[in-house]
Design an enzyme around this catalytic site. Structure first.
Site, PDB file in Angstrom:
ATOM      1  N   ALA A 101       0.811  -1.228   0.000  1.00 35.34           N
ATOM      2  CA  ALA A 101       0.000   0.000   0.000  1.00 35.34           C
ATOM      3  C   ALA A 101       0.838   1.269   0.000  1.00 35.34           C
ATOM      4  O   ALA A 101       0.322   2.340  -0.320  1.00 35.34           O
ATOM      5  CB  ALA A 101      -0.947   0.000   1.202  1.00 35.34           C
ATOM      6  N   LYS A 102       2.104   1.174   0.347  1.00 35.56           N
ATOM      7  CA  LYS A 102       2.976   2.357   0.354  1.00 35.56           C
ATOM      8  C   LYS A 102       3.823   2.350  -0.912  1.00 35.56           C
ATOM      9  O   LYS A 102       5.036   2.242  -0.879  1.00 35.56           O
ATOM     10  CB  LYS A 102       3.841   2.362   1.614  1.00 35.56           C
ATOM     11  CG  LYS A 102       3.013   2.513   2.874  1.00 35.56           C
ATOM     12  CD  LYS A 102       3.859   2.541   4.113  1.00 35.56           C
ATOM     13  CE  LYS A 102       2.964   2.723   5.339  1.00 35.56           C
ATOM     14  NZ  LYS A 102       3.732   2.778   6.570  1.00 35.56           N
ATOM     15  N   ASN A 103       3.144   2.493  -2.033  1.00 34.51           N
ATOM     16  CA  ASN A 103       3.773   2.310  -3.330  1.00 34.51           C
ATOM     17  C   ASN A 103       3.254   3.379  -4.287  1.00 34.51           C
ATOM     18  O   ASN A 103       2.115   3.316  -4.733  1.00 34.51           O
ATOM     19  CB  ASN A 103       3.431   0.901  -3.823  1.00 34.51           C
ATOM     20  CG  ASN A 103       4.020   0.573  -5.162  1.00 34.51           C
ATOM     21  OD1 ASN A 103       4.075   1.400  -6.055  1.00 34.51           O
ATOM     22  ND2 ASN A 103       4.439  -0.663  -5.320  1.00 34.51           N
ATOM     23  N   ASP A 125      -3.885   0.895   8.570  1.00 34.74           N
ATOM     24  CA  ASP A 125      -2.794   1.850   8.776  1.00 34.74           C
ATOM     25  C   ASP A 125      -3.361   3.247   8.556  1.00 34.74           C
ATOM     26  O   ASP A 125      -3.375   3.754   7.443  1.00 34.74           O
ATOM     27  CB  ASP A 125      -1.633   1.572   7.821  1.00 34.74           C
ATOM     28  CG  ASP A 125      -0.463   2.528   8.003  1.00 34.74           C
ATOM     29  OD1 ASP A 125      -0.554   3.445   8.847  1.00 34.74           O
ATOM     30  OD2 ASP A 125       0.548   2.360   7.289  1.00 34.74           O
TER      31      ASP A 125
END
Length: 194
Positions: free
Chosen positions: A116-118, A150
């Site tokens: 997801a942190k992309n 998150d």
């Protein structure tokens, strides 16, 4: 429980053996990575990673925009979700093959669960959503589920902001923010969104 890397590979590996079958690629000569004449340190890539990337370099060199190239990008992304070239080439293959945009959003949703942190993933998703032209509820649902895991993920918040601005639908945002702030009053991301 699987590591993030194992989970990412699982997203696209269900057809890996079939998709990388040598008969399917017999017309393509894989291109090995060129580390220069005197590499200082050679990365220790898995055989699977090397096979996927060597095929991908060859497909890129031929500029082959086909269904099999589209499938190959799934595997490239599974072994390296931050490979911007793979995401860009995937979009070119989607346009050339008229691949299902709905299926593409599902692929993005699967990748978002493990990466997801992309930046590349979220840019790609925006392009696909723009191509479809609708889908605010889908985007809000996805981002809300990811924020539940998150609540301070900048990438997810950024996508949510984009979707809200793009579709002009802000109803219910205060409810989400209140729920997130009730859980963590120090959530600066939620305060900023407010």
């Amino acid at each position: 429980s699987p590591t993030m890397a194992e989970s990412v590979v699982t997203c696209a590996s269900h057809n890996l053996e079939e998709d990388l079958d040598t008969a399917k690629w017999s017309d393509i000569e894989p291109i090995a990575q060129d580390d220069g004449p005197v590499p200082v340190v050679l990365p220790l890539y898995s055989p699977e990673f090397t096979q996927i990337m060597d095929l991908f370099r060859a497909v890129l060199a031929k500029d082959e925009r086909s269904a099999r190239a589209y499938e190959l990008t799934s595997h490239v992304i599974s072994v390296n979700p931050a490979n911007y070239t793979a995401w860009q080439f995937r979009r070119l293959c989607i346009e050339a093959t008229q691949a299902s945009l709905t299926d593409e959003l599902e692929f993005c949703s699967e990748m978002a669960q493990v990466s997801a942190k992309n930046y590349q993933l979220w840019h790609h998703r925006r392009v696909i959503v723009e191509m479809i032209g609708t889908g605010i509820e889908r985007e809000l649902s996805l981002t809300e589920s990811l924020l539940a895991r998150d609540a301070k993920n900048y990438h997810v918040w950024s996508h949510r902001h984009w979707a809200l601005r793009r579709f002009g639908q802000w109803n219910g945002e205060f409810d989400l923010i209140d729920r997130l702030l009730t859980r963590d009053v120090m959530n600066n991301s939620a305060w900023n969104h407010r």
